[in-house]
Design a protein around this motif. Structure first.
Motif, short mmCIF file in Angstrom:
data_model
loop_
_atom_site.label_atom_id
_atom_site.label_comp_id
_atom_site.label_asym_id
_atom_site.label_seq_id
_atom_site.Cartn_x
_atom_site.Cartn_y
_atom_site.Cartn_z
N HIS A 199 -15.62 16.47 -1.75
CA HIS A 199 -15.25 16.49 -0.33
C HIS A 199 -14.16 17.53 -0.09
O HIS A 199 -13.31 17.77 -0.96
CB HIS A 199 -14.74 15.11 0.11
N VAL A 200 -14.20 18.13 1.07
CA VAL A 200 -13.23 19.15 1.46
C VAL A 200 -12.40 18.63 2.62
O VAL A 200 -12.94 18.22 3.65
CB VAL A 200 -13.93 20.47 1.86
N VAL A 201 -11.07 18.63 2.45
CA VAL A 201 -10.16 18.10 3.46
C VAL A 201 -9.17 19.19 3.84
O VAL A 201 -8.63 19.87 2.97
CB VAL A 201 -9.39 16.87 2.92
N PRO A 202 -8.90 19.41 5.14
CA PRO A 202 -7.89 20.39 5.54
C PRO A 202 -6.52 20.04 4.94
O PRO A 202 -6.12 18.87 4.95
CB PRO A 202 -7.87 20.29 7.07
N ASP A 256 0.02 25.51 1.57
CA ASP A 256 -0.42 26.23 2.77
C ASP A 256 -1.19 25.27 3.67
O ASP A 256 -2.18 24.67 3.24
CB ASP A 256 -1.30 27.41 2.36
N ASP A 257 -0.73 25.12 4.91
CA ASP A 257 -1.40 24.21 5.85
C ASP A 257 -2.86 24.58 6.08
O ASP A 257 -3.69 23.72 6.39
CB ASP A 257 -0.67 24.22 7.20
N ASP A 258 -3.18 25.85 5.95
CA ASP A 258 -4.52 26.32 6.27
C ASP A 258 -5.48 26.24 5.09
O ASP A 258 -6.67 26.51 5.24
CB ASP A 258 -4.47 27.76 6.79
N GLU A 259 -4.97 25.91 3.90
CA GLU A 259 -5.86 25.87 2.74
C GLU A 259 -6.68 24.58 2.73
O GLU A 259 -6.30 23.56 3.32
CB GLU A 259 -5.06 25.99 1.44
N GLU A 260 -7.80 24.64 2.05
CA GLU A 260 -8.66 23.48 1.91
C GLU A 260 -8.38 22.79 0.58
O GLU A 260 -8.12 23.45 -0.42
CB GLU A 260 -10.14 23.89 1.98
N VAL A 261 -8.45 21.48 0.59
CA VAL A 261 -8.26 20.69 -0.62
C VAL A 261 -9.61 20.11 -1.02
O VAL A 261 -10.32 19.53 -0.18
CB VAL A 261 -7.23 19.56 -0.38
N TRP A 262 -9.97 20.27 -2.28
CA TRP A 262 -11.24 19.77 -2.80
C TRP A 262 -10.97 18.46 -3.54
O TRP A 262 -10.09 18.40 -4.41
CB TRP A 262 -11.89 20.76 -3.74
N LEU A 263 -11.75 17.45 -3.23
CA LEU A 263 -11.53 16.11 -3.78
C LEU A 263 -12.83 15.60 -4.40
O LEU A 263 -13.82 15.40 -3.70
CB LEU A 263 -11.06 15.18 -2.66
N ALA A 264 -12.81 15.38 -5.72
CA ALA A 264 -13.98 14.87 -6.43
C ALA A 264 -13.64 13.50 -7.02
O ALA A 264 -12.70 13.38 -7.81
CB ALA A 264 -14.41 15.83 -7.54
N VAL A 313 -8.49 16.71 -8.01
CA VAL A 313 -8.18 17.32 -6.72
C VAL A 313 -7.74 18.76 -6.95
O VAL A 313 -6.81 19.02 -7.73
CB VAL A 313 -7.06 16.54 -6.00
N ARG A 314 -8.38 19.70 -6.24
CA ARG A 314 -8.02 21.11 -6.33
C ARG A 314 -7.35 21.52 -5.02
O ARG A 314 -7.89 21.36 -3.94
CB ARG A 314 -9.26 21.98 -6.56
N SER A 315 -6.11 22.03 -5.15
CA SER A 315 -5.34 22.46 -3.97
C SER A 315 -4.65 23.77 -4.30
O SER A 315 -3.66 23.79 -5.05
CB SER A 315 -4.30 21.39 -3.61
N GLY A 316 -5.16 24.87 -3.77
CA GLY A 316 -4.57 26.16 -4.05
C GLY A 316 -4.57 26.46 -5.54
O GLY A 316 -5.60 26.44 -6.21
N ALA A 317 -3.39 26.71 -6.10
CA ALA A 317 -3.27 27.03 -7.52
C ALA A 317 -3.24 25.80 -8.40
O ALA A 317 -3.26 25.91 -9.63
CB ALA A 317 -1.99 27.85 -7.75
#
Length: 369
Positions: free
Chosen positions: A127-130, A211-219, A227-231
């Motif tokens: 899932h992708v969350v702002p 970064d507010d504009d980055e997407e967070v990936w949640l598996a 969870v992947r968030s930026g770096a």
């Protein structure tokens, strides 16, 4: 083996990864951070065996592939004190040399092969969350968890996912916080379980959103979440135990609805907290005659009375609340926001709502405490 890094970038990476490094542990190796350099990218890894984090730094100059264990606390202290923009690391069989400007440090090296593995993000269904939305949701729910509870599920945050929505819920059985946001599913149609993520992992996820504009990936997997968030990539075991059916405790009806401005309301609650102690935590919230009156009294402290004008002229309603629980909710909101308070009577749960995205439920105190 040698590598050259941008010191501010390396410092940021150590700050992020250091959030999971335990200060007390029988496994001395967990006090270290694993450094791996390959293809111009450095990856720092830290873990307490239950929660782990990987952080990538691109654009690093390295002589071949490098793997080393660095003592987390000492490296962080060194990086904070250095002033040059660059820092050089030299890895030998028995030591790590740190050089920057006119400063040089030699640190003992441990065997990186002994360090536990930390999962990378390799999922094709997630899932992708702002970023802005997820960070706000975590802030609005995390404080309501109860890590001391014998009911383990209360020590984490419930994550409910569907194809286009995400909801977080947290409770300590005396109050409940529920926040919602939009999301989207990537890959095949997902029907994940509703995991309970430990508080520590949720704190790391919030801090990792730079970064507010980055997407967070949640598996979500059966026993863990990645969870992947930026770096950053954060992996965590899930909390065991059943989370309460929280929707059942949210009253559907109310007798009184009052609109409140966060700033003045929060100020009044903070003032009322001053004249409380461990024995008399309760503060009377008296609604009526166009005002909210907060009355507190403690035998060895004194008493207080604070009034705030509100748009309510109905019958007087007096409810005893623990002001800490109300203040915790107001603290995560903007002072200019409006909240809508739904009340039934002095013994029933009070419901605060911020539009449709945030619901907070507080149980009143009993007067025979």
């Amino acid at each position: 083996m040698k590598l050259h890094c941008h010191r501010p970038a390396l410092t940021t990476a150590f700050q992020v990864v250091g959030g999971v490094v335990p200060t007390r542990t029988p496994k001395e190796i967990l006090r270290s951070v694993k450094l791996q350099a390959a293809g111009g990218t450095v990856t720092l890894t830290g873990t307490d065996t239950e929660v782990g984090i990987r952080y990538e730094i691109p654009g690093v100059e390295a002589e071949g592939d490098v793997t080393a264990l660095l003592p987390a606390a000492r490296m962080m202290s060194i990086l904070r004190e250095l002033t040059d923009e660059g820092v050089d690391l030299e890895i030998t069989a028995d030591a790590v040399w740190v050089r920057s400007g006119s400063s040089e440090f030699k640190l003992a090296a441990a065997d990186p092969a002994e360090f536990p593995e930390v999962a990378a993000f390799q999922d094709s269904q997630y899932h992708v969350v702002p970023g802005r939305g997820l960070r706000e949701m975590i802030r609005r729910t995390l404080f309501a968890t109860d890590e001391e509870s014998t009911r383990y599920a209360l020590g984490g945050v419930l994550v409910e996912l569907s194809g286009d929505a995400i909801a977080l819920a947290a409770t300590d059985s005396r109050r409940l916080a529920v926040a919602k946001s939009a999301c989207r599913a990537e890959g095949a149609k997902l029907e994940p379980p509703h995991p309970v993520v430990p508080s520590k992992a949720m704190q790391l996820i919030e801090r990792s959103i730079a970064d507010d504009d980055e997407e967070v990936w949640l598996a979500v997997h059966q026993n863990d979440v990645v969870v992947r968030s930026g770096a950053s990539t954060i992996s965590s075991q899930l909390v065991q135990g059943r989370f309460p059916r929280y929707a059942d405790v949210i009253p559907r009806d109310s007798n009184v609805i009052i609109d409140l401005l966060v700033g003045p309301f929060h100020s009044a609650v903070r003032q009322a907290q001053i004249v409380t102690d461990e024995e008399s935590r309760g503060v009377d919230f008296v609604f009526g005659n166009g005002k909210l009156t907060l009355i507190s009294q403690a035998a060895d402290v004194g008493q207080s009375k604070i009034e705030v004008p509100i748009p309510y002229d109905g019958d007087e309603l007096r409810i005893l609340f623990d002001p800490r629980f109300v203040a915790d909710f107001l603290r995560v909101l903007d002072p200019e926001q409006q909240v809508r308070l739904h009340l039934i009577d002095a013994e029933s749960a009070a419901v605060f709502r911020v539009e449709d995205a945030y619901t907070y439920v507080v149980m009143p105190l009993s007067r025979d405490r």
